[in-house]
Design a protein around this motif. Structure first.
Motif, PDB file in Angstrom:
ATOM      1  N   PRO A  28       0.808  -1.227   0.000  1.00 27.89           N
ATOM      2  CA  PRO A  28       0.000   0.000   0.000  1.00 27.89           C
ATOM      3  C   PRO A  28       0.838   1.273   0.000  1.00 27.89           C
ATOM      4  CG  PRO A  28      -0.832  -1.558   1.614  1.00 27.89           C
ATOM      5  CD  PRO A  28       0.496  -2.073   1.150  1.00 27.89           C
ATOM      6  N   ASP A  31       2.089   1.655  -3.509  1.00 29.78           N
ATOM      7  CA  ASP A  31       1.025   2.093  -4.410  1.00 29.78           C
ATOM      8  C   ASP A  31       0.648   3.544  -4.190  1.00 29.78           C
ATOM      9  OD1 ASP A  31       0.927  -0.371  -5.601  1.00 29.78           O
ATOM     10  OD2 ASP A  31      -0.789  -1.098  -4.461  1.00 29.78           O
ATOM     11  N   ASN A  32       0.829   4.049  -2.976  1.00 25.59           N
ATOM     12  CA  ASN A  32       0.508   5.447  -2.718  1.00 25.59           C
ATOM     13  C   ASN A  32       1.570   6.402  -3.251  1.00 25.59           C
ATOM     14  OD1 ASN A  32      -1.899   6.538  -0.807  1.00 25.59           O
ATOM     15  ND2 ASN A  32      -1.585   4.340  -0.528  1.00 25.59           N
ATOM     16  N   TYR A  34       2.383   6.144  -6.376  1.00 23.90           N
ATOM     17  CA  TYR A  34       2.081   5.991  -7.801  1.00 23.90           C
ATOM     18  C   TYR A  34       2.325   7.276  -8.581  1.00 23.90           C
ATOM     19  CZ  TYR A  34      -0.903   5.205 -11.932  1.00 23.90           C
ATOM     20  OH  TYR A  34      -1.389   5.096 -13.208  1.00 23.90           O
ATOM     21  N   VAL A 141      -3.374   1.404   5.224  1.00 20.37           N
ATOM     22  CA  VAL A 141      -4.583   1.848   4.521  1.00 20.37           C
ATOM     23  C   VAL A 141      -5.580   2.434   5.515  1.00 20.37           C
ATOM     24  CG1 VAL A 141      -6.470   1.142   3.004  1.00 20.37           C
ATOM     25  CG2 VAL A 141      -4.226   0.096   2.748  1.00 20.37           C
ATOM     26  N   ILE A 144      -4.426   5.922   6.499  1.00 19.02           N
ATOM     27  CA  ILE A 144      -4.739   6.890   5.442  1.00 19.02           C
ATOM     28  C   ILE A 144      -6.227   7.212   5.432  1.00 19.02           C
ATOM     29  CG2 ILE A 144      -4.870   7.187   2.927  1.00 19.02           C
ATOM     30  CD1 ILE A 144      -2.109   7.604   3.926  1.00 19.02           C
ATOM     31  N   GLY A 167      -6.974   8.768  -1.564  1.00 19.69           N
ATOM     32  CA  GLY A 167      -5.587   8.721  -1.136  1.00 19.69           C
ATOM     33  C   GLY A 167      -4.679   9.099  -2.284  1.00 19.69           C
ATOM     34  N   SER A 168      -3.515   8.470  -2.331  1.00 20.18           N
ATOM     35  CA  SER A 168      -2.631   8.643  -3.487  1.00 20.18           C
ATOM     36  C   SER A 168      -2.583   7.383  -4.326  1.00 20.18           C
ATOM     37  CB  SER A 168      -1.211   9.013  -3.013  1.00 20.18           C
ATOM     38  OG  SER A 168      -1.206  10.306  -2.454  1.00 20.18           O
ATOM     39  N   PHE A 169      -3.611   6.516  -4.171  1.00 21.33           N
ATOM     40  CA  PHE A 169      -3.710   5.341  -5.024  1.00 21.33           C
ATOM     41  C   PHE A 169      -3.986   5.768  -6.457  1.00 21.33           C
ATOM     42  CE2 PHE A 169      -5.051   3.296  -0.934  1.00 21.33           C
ATOM     43  CZ  PHE A 169      -4.058   2.320  -0.892  1.00 21.33           C
ATOM     44  N   TYR A 175      -8.318   1.109  -2.963  1.00 20.36           N
ATOM     45  CA  TYR A 175      -8.881   1.307  -1.622  1.00 20.36           C
ATOM     46  C   TYR A 175      -9.882   0.195  -1.305  1.00 20.36           C
ATOM     47  CZ  TYR A 175      -8.295   5.400   1.483  1.00 20.36           C
ATOM     48  OH  TYR A 175      -7.881   6.270   2.450  1.00 20.36           O
TER      49      TYR A 175
END
Length: 423
Positions: A28, A31-32, A34, A141, A144, A167-169, A175
């Motif tokens: 996670p 991925d944040n 990204y 997660v 966040i 989020g920053s996904f 999520y």
């Protein structure tokens, strides 16, 4: 598995296997980050993980002796051959393109991950180690989520008149998937560890995860994640009823009924109705059928028309045989994982995929309550996500899905725990 047990399990793994649960735990966070791809793909952690992962998987497969093929391995090998054919064709058509390399890594990802995880998971302890790694990853997660809800959203996106936290996904689907992972794992351990942990303590964990899951769901406004969560809840209640825990089921139903009476109508109107307004309009005849699933039906119809117009060999073995740009068909643009699989590996590949899923489902028949719950909630999550998104294109989903599948494929005597007791 306690934190100490997890650490002991992790420390016993050779480093060529240990990197995987570490990656799962950190995914996670990766991925944040990204958004760093906008600066350069060379400093984007998800891209770097996508390149390093197959290298480490192949290194482990070379280093360690692979166990004897079981029935599931053989079924997966047929699907894997079709996916590898697709990647080879993409390389032949567009060998120097960055997008081609990205798709080669993503299309082949289920293959190298499956056979690597097959090396890693040999019994119930290994399965628990991976599940615990996934569960620990959801702590980030949750942090966040709480920050976005209680302090300030990191990123908001509007969809169907609703503002989604993201989020920053890369997208809101990530999520939703982590919410689903946490719910499945917490419920699974509730069933699996009742003989060694007090039920009240396990129920407390399930309650906390359930509350955070609901908090996340009503803020990400993702229809597929709502659906999957309700399925998990339904199976959790059903399996508790089967294990003679009727008081818990009754308590949850009473509490749920009370909550629905107080806030249900307003929540449905505010959070659910906007997500299905278009579909309801289609059913009432006010809009065209192409508008179903937020307009996805029209996209699927056009894609299927183009696919059916291709030569027979392309339809049978996949659109990469066209030797033309087909990335929108074989990537997330298809918005349906079954169609994406067919476009990528053809009708033959889709057939092997469905046969594989059927074999996995049948393997759950002889399992105990806990493992049966884990297997069927995972398969149902895959199915319902696959209707409108492409879950097998997401690495975290594959980590979770393939770990459960590999365990299901083990012989009954191999599914024993490290102290010799089956759950």
């Amino acid at each position: 598995m306690t934190f100490k047990e997890w650490k002991d399990w992790l420390s016993e793994l050779p480093w060529l296997l240990r990197w995987f649960p570490v990656l799962v735990s950190l995914r996670p966070i990766i991925d944040n980050l990204y958004f760093l791809k906008e600066v350069s793909p060379l400093i984007s952690p998800p891209y770097l993980a996508g390149v390093i992962t197959p290298m480490l998987c192949i290194a482990a497969l070379i280093r360690f002796r692979f166990p004897a093929f079981n029935a599931l391995d053989k079924a997966f090998a047929w699907l894997g051959a079709m996916l590898l054919l697709s990647t080879l064709l993409i390389l032949l058509y567009d060998p120097l393109s960055l997008i081609a390399i990205e798709f080669v890594l993503k299309l082949s990802m289920p293959v190298y991950l499956y056979f690597f995880i097959r090396l890693l998971i040999r019994d119930l302890r290994d399965l628990h180690g991976v599940l615990q790694s996934v569960f620990y990853s959801t702590v980030f997660v949750a942090a966040i989520l709480l920050f976005e809800v209680l302090v300030n959203p990191v990123r908001l996106e509007e969809s169907r008149g609703l503002m989604r936290i993201q989020g920053s996904f890369g997208d809101v689907v990530s999520y939703g998937m982590y919410i689903v992972f946490a719910a499945i794992i917490a419920a699974y351990f509730y069933f699996a560890r009742q003989h060694i942990v007090a039920r009240s303590r396990l129920l407390l964990v399930v309650s906390i995860v359930g509350a955070l899951s609901l908090l996340g769901l009503v803020n990400i406004h993702h229809t597929a994640s709502y659906t999957v969560f309700l399925i998990i809840l339904g199976l959790f209640l059903a399996y508790n009823f089967r294990t003679q825990n009727k008081q818990l089921v009754l308590g949850i139903l009473v509490l749920g009924g009370l909550v629905f009476t107080l806030w249900g109508s307003s929540m449905i109107e505010e959070k659910i109705t906007p997500l299905i307004t278009t579909d309801l309009a289609v059913y009432s005849g006010e809009k065209e059928t192409d508008q179903l699933f937020h307009g996805r039906m029209g996209r699927w119809r056009l894609m299927l028309e183009k696919f059916s117009a291709e030569p027979v060999h392309v339809q049978m073995f996949g659109m990469p045989l066209k030797f033309a740009p087909v990335y929108i068909f074989i990537g997330v643009g298809s918005h349906n994982d079954f169609f994406r699989m067919m476009f990528s590996a053809g009708i033959v590949g889709l057939f092997f995929y469905l046969v594989l899923l059927a074999k996995v489902a049948l393997m759950g028949v002889g399992m105990g309550i806990a493992q049966k719950f884990l297997l069927y909630t995972t398969l149902l999550a895959l199915f319902f996500y696959s209707i409108s998104v492409t879950p097998t294109f997401y690495p975290p989903f594959l980590y979770f899905l393939l770990s459960v599948m590999v365990y299901a494929g083990l012989a009954a005597n191999e599914r024993l725990s490290w102290n010799g007791h089956a759950y």
